[in-house]
Design an enzyme around this catalytic site. Structure first.
Site, PDB file in Angstrom:
ATOM      1  N   LYS A  66      50.127  77.548   8.453  1.00 26.42           N
ATOM      2  CA  LYS A  66      50.717  76.986   9.682  1.00 26.42           C
ATOM      3  C   LYS A  66      49.913  75.808  10.210  1.00 26.42           C
ATOM      4  O   LYS A  66      48.714  75.663   9.908  1.00 26.42           O
ATOM      5  CB  LYS A  66      50.835  78.054  10.775  1.00 26.42           C
ATOM      6  N   ASP A 101      47.151  85.499  14.259  1.00 23.72           N
ATOM      7  CA  ASP A 101      48.110  84.634  13.561  1.00 23.72           C
ATOM      8  C   ASP A 101      48.969  85.386  12.538  1.00 23.72           C
ATOM      9  O   ASP A 101      49.845  84.785  11.916  1.00 23.72           O
ATOM     10  CB  ASP A 101      47.367  83.512  12.819  1.00 23.72           C
TER      11      ASP A 101
HETATM   12  P1  ATP Z   1      42.478  81.031  11.663  1.00 19.05           P
HETATM   13  O1  ATP Z   1      43.679  81.910  11.447  1.00 19.05           O
HETATM   14  O2  ATP Z   1      41.432  81.703  12.510  1.00 19.05           O
HETATM   15  O3  ATP Z   1      42.784  79.637  12.033  1.00 19.05           O
HETATM   16  P2  ATP Z   1      41.477  79.924   9.244  1.00 19.05           P
HETATM   17  O4  ATP Z   1      42.764  79.477   8.690  1.00 19.05           O
HETATM   18  O5  ATP Z   1      40.577  78.892   9.826  1.00 19.05           O
HETATM   19  O6  ATP Z   1      41.733  81.063  10.269  1.00 19.05           O
HETATM   20  P3  ATP Z   1      41.064  81.730   7.037  1.00 19.05           P
HETATM   21  O7  ATP Z   1      41.108  81.045   5.716  1.00 19.05           O
HETATM   22  O8  ATP Z   1      42.263  82.481   7.429  1.00 19.05           O
HETATM   23  O9  ATP Z   1      40.644  80.665   8.134  1.00 19.05           O
HETATM   24  O10 ATP Z   1      39.806  82.729   7.018  1.00 19.05           O
HETATM   25  C1  ATP Z   1      38.742  82.719   7.905  1.00 19.05           C
HETATM   26  C2  ATP Z   1      37.668  83.692   7.395  1.00 19.05           C
HETATM   27  O11 ATP Z   1      38.226  84.990   7.194  1.00 19.05           O
HETATM   28  C3  ATP Z   1      37.106  83.281   6.059  1.00 19.05           C
HETATM   29  O12 ATP Z   1      35.949  82.500   6.223  1.00 19.05           O
HETATM   30  C4  ATP Z   1      36.784  84.602   5.346  1.00 19.05           C
HETATM   31  O13 ATP Z   1      35.433  84.961   5.464  1.00 19.05           O
HETATM   32  C5  ATP Z   1      37.623  85.662   6.072  1.00 19.05           C
HETATM   33  N1  ATP Z   1      38.711  86.236   5.227  1.00 19.05           N
HETATM   34  C6  ATP Z   1      39.028  87.517   5.113  1.00 19.05           C
HETATM   35  N2  ATP Z   1      40.078  87.692   4.292  1.00 19.05           N
HETATM   36  C7  ATP Z   1      40.446  86.493   3.880  1.00 19.05           C
HETATM   37  C8  ATP Z   1      41.479  86.044   3.011  1.00 19.05           C
HETATM   38  N3  ATP Z   1      42.350  86.858   2.417  1.00 19.05           N
HETATM   39  N4  ATP Z   1      41.558  84.727   2.818  1.00 19.05           N
HETATM   40  C9  ATP Z   1      40.690  83.879   3.424  1.00 19.05           C
HETATM   41  N5  ATP Z   1      39.702  84.258   4.219  1.00 19.05           N
HETATM   42  C10 ATP Z   1      39.571  85.560   4.464  1.00 19.05           C
END
Ligand code: ATP
Length: 326
Positions: free
Chosen positions: A20, A163
């Site tokens: 998103k 989210d």
């Molecule tokens: P947000 O939804 O807070 O904006 P984001 O998109 O910045 O998140 P994500 O890639 O969703 O970040 O993941 C953030 C952290 O969650 C990662 O640094 C990781 O340590 C942890 N994590 C746990 N499970 C997962 C997964 N399936 N994929 C990615 N990260 C994961």
């Protein structure tokens, strides 16, 4: 002669769920539980995580990762091992947590192995982990024949992360509370974007803490946020130029303070003709709005020629859905 008895072969269900962009993110004061109340307007985009869930009779939940196909994020300079190293492959993985929560809620005896294909940049502000969790919920709901309706899945999703309910729903939606209380938002046609990921992720809690620090330093009066009516009207109009005028993200100054090179990337996209540029959610992925599909592809090419990893996507995209074939 009695017929041969074959042990049931393991079933696999494959599901995709979108990343998103927040086309508006208004952040309120911190709450007692440490989260911030937000008024977010989510737009799901055509960059999908994929989860293949295979039944494991009587077993637990395990997870592995399969490399993404080369034309997507996950295989360029921001991808591969560096990204994968940041994804826990144990009970801390959001997909595993989601499957385990469903197993509990529906009192399922069987387990599952989850194979993830990650295309959304890790810790990129695009909700990739949340999309994995949403995809795991839909996949395991089908795999284990739980028969839970969208509303029950959404309740379980909200327990995993703010989210996750939106990754189930997709499209465009207002998210209140911490982003989990969703109301679909009408959008006309498709908006075309170019995404530029950055190799080093930003921790979402750190970005919120930096916003609090900036606001405290400025003596800012922080009020409870409301959904931005101008952005909702622009989505409904279907006109990218109108949307470009009103896109906003309260977290952007905090992301720029923690990752100063992002300012140069935003400027580069504007110079190359983007209608608008903004940091996606807590960053560091940057999103540029194009005037149409061809314009977005052209912009992605010129940014790539200038040394950035850049990728055209569109939204609204659909929510978590089962893919054909086993
Ligand atoms: P947000 O939804 O807070 O904006 P984001 O998109 O910045 O998140 P994500 O890639 O969703 O970040 O993941 C953030 C952290 O969650 C990662 O640094 C990781 O340590 C942890 N994590 C746990 N499970 C997962 C997964 N399936 N994929 C990615 N990260 C994961």
């Amino acid at each position: 002669m009695s017929p041969a008895v074959h042990p049931a072969s393991p079933r696999t269900v494959r599901v995709q769920a979108p990343g998103k962009i927040n086309v508006s993110l208004r952040v309120g004061p911190p709450r007692d539980d440490g989260y911030h109340s937000v008024a977010s307007i989510y737009l799901a985009v055509s960059l999908y995580e994929e989860v293949a869930a295979t039944s494991v009779p009587g077993g637990g939940i395990t997870v592995s990762m399969k490399p993404a196909d080369p034309q997507h994020f996950g295989s360029g300079p921001t991808g591969g091992q560096e990204q994968e190293a940041n994804v826990p492959l144990d009970a801390g993985n959001l997909a595993v947590r989601a499957a385990a929560a469903l197993q509990d809620a529906a009192q399922v005896g069987d387990g599952a192995h989850l194979e993830l294909v990650k295309r959304v940049p890790v810790a990129g502000g695009m909700g990739g982990g949340s999309a994995d969790a949403a995809a795991a919920l839909v996949a395991c709901n089908a795999l284990w024949d739980c028969g839970l309706e969208a509303e029950s899945l959404s309740r379980i999703a909200a327990g995993i992360g703010a989210d996750v309910p939106f990754a189930l729903l997709g499209g465009a939606a207002v998210g209140l509370g911490i982003g989990e209380r969703l109301t679909p938002a009408p959008a006309t046609g498709l908006f075309h974007w170019v995404l530029v990921p950055t190799p080093a992720g930003l921790s979402t809690p750190r970005v919120y803490a930096e916003l609090d620090r900036i606001r405290a330093e400025a003596g800012a009066d922080v009020v409870e946020p409301a959904a931005d009516a101008n952005v909702l009207r622009a989505l409904e109009s279907g006109d990218p130029a109108t949307l470009a005028e009103v896109l906003n993200n309260d977290l952007e100054p905090a992301a720029l303070a923690l990752a100063p090179p992002l300012a140069g990337i935003l400027a580069q996209g504007r110079r190359h003709g983007a209608l608008a540029a903004l940091v996606s959610g807590s960053g560091p992925t940057v999103a540029f709005l194009g005037s149409g599909a061809e314009d977005a592809v052209r912009l992605a090419h010129s940014l790539t020629r200038n040394g950035l990893e850049a990728f055209a996507v569109h939204g609204p995209a659909g929510g978590a859905s089962i893919l054909p074939g086993a």
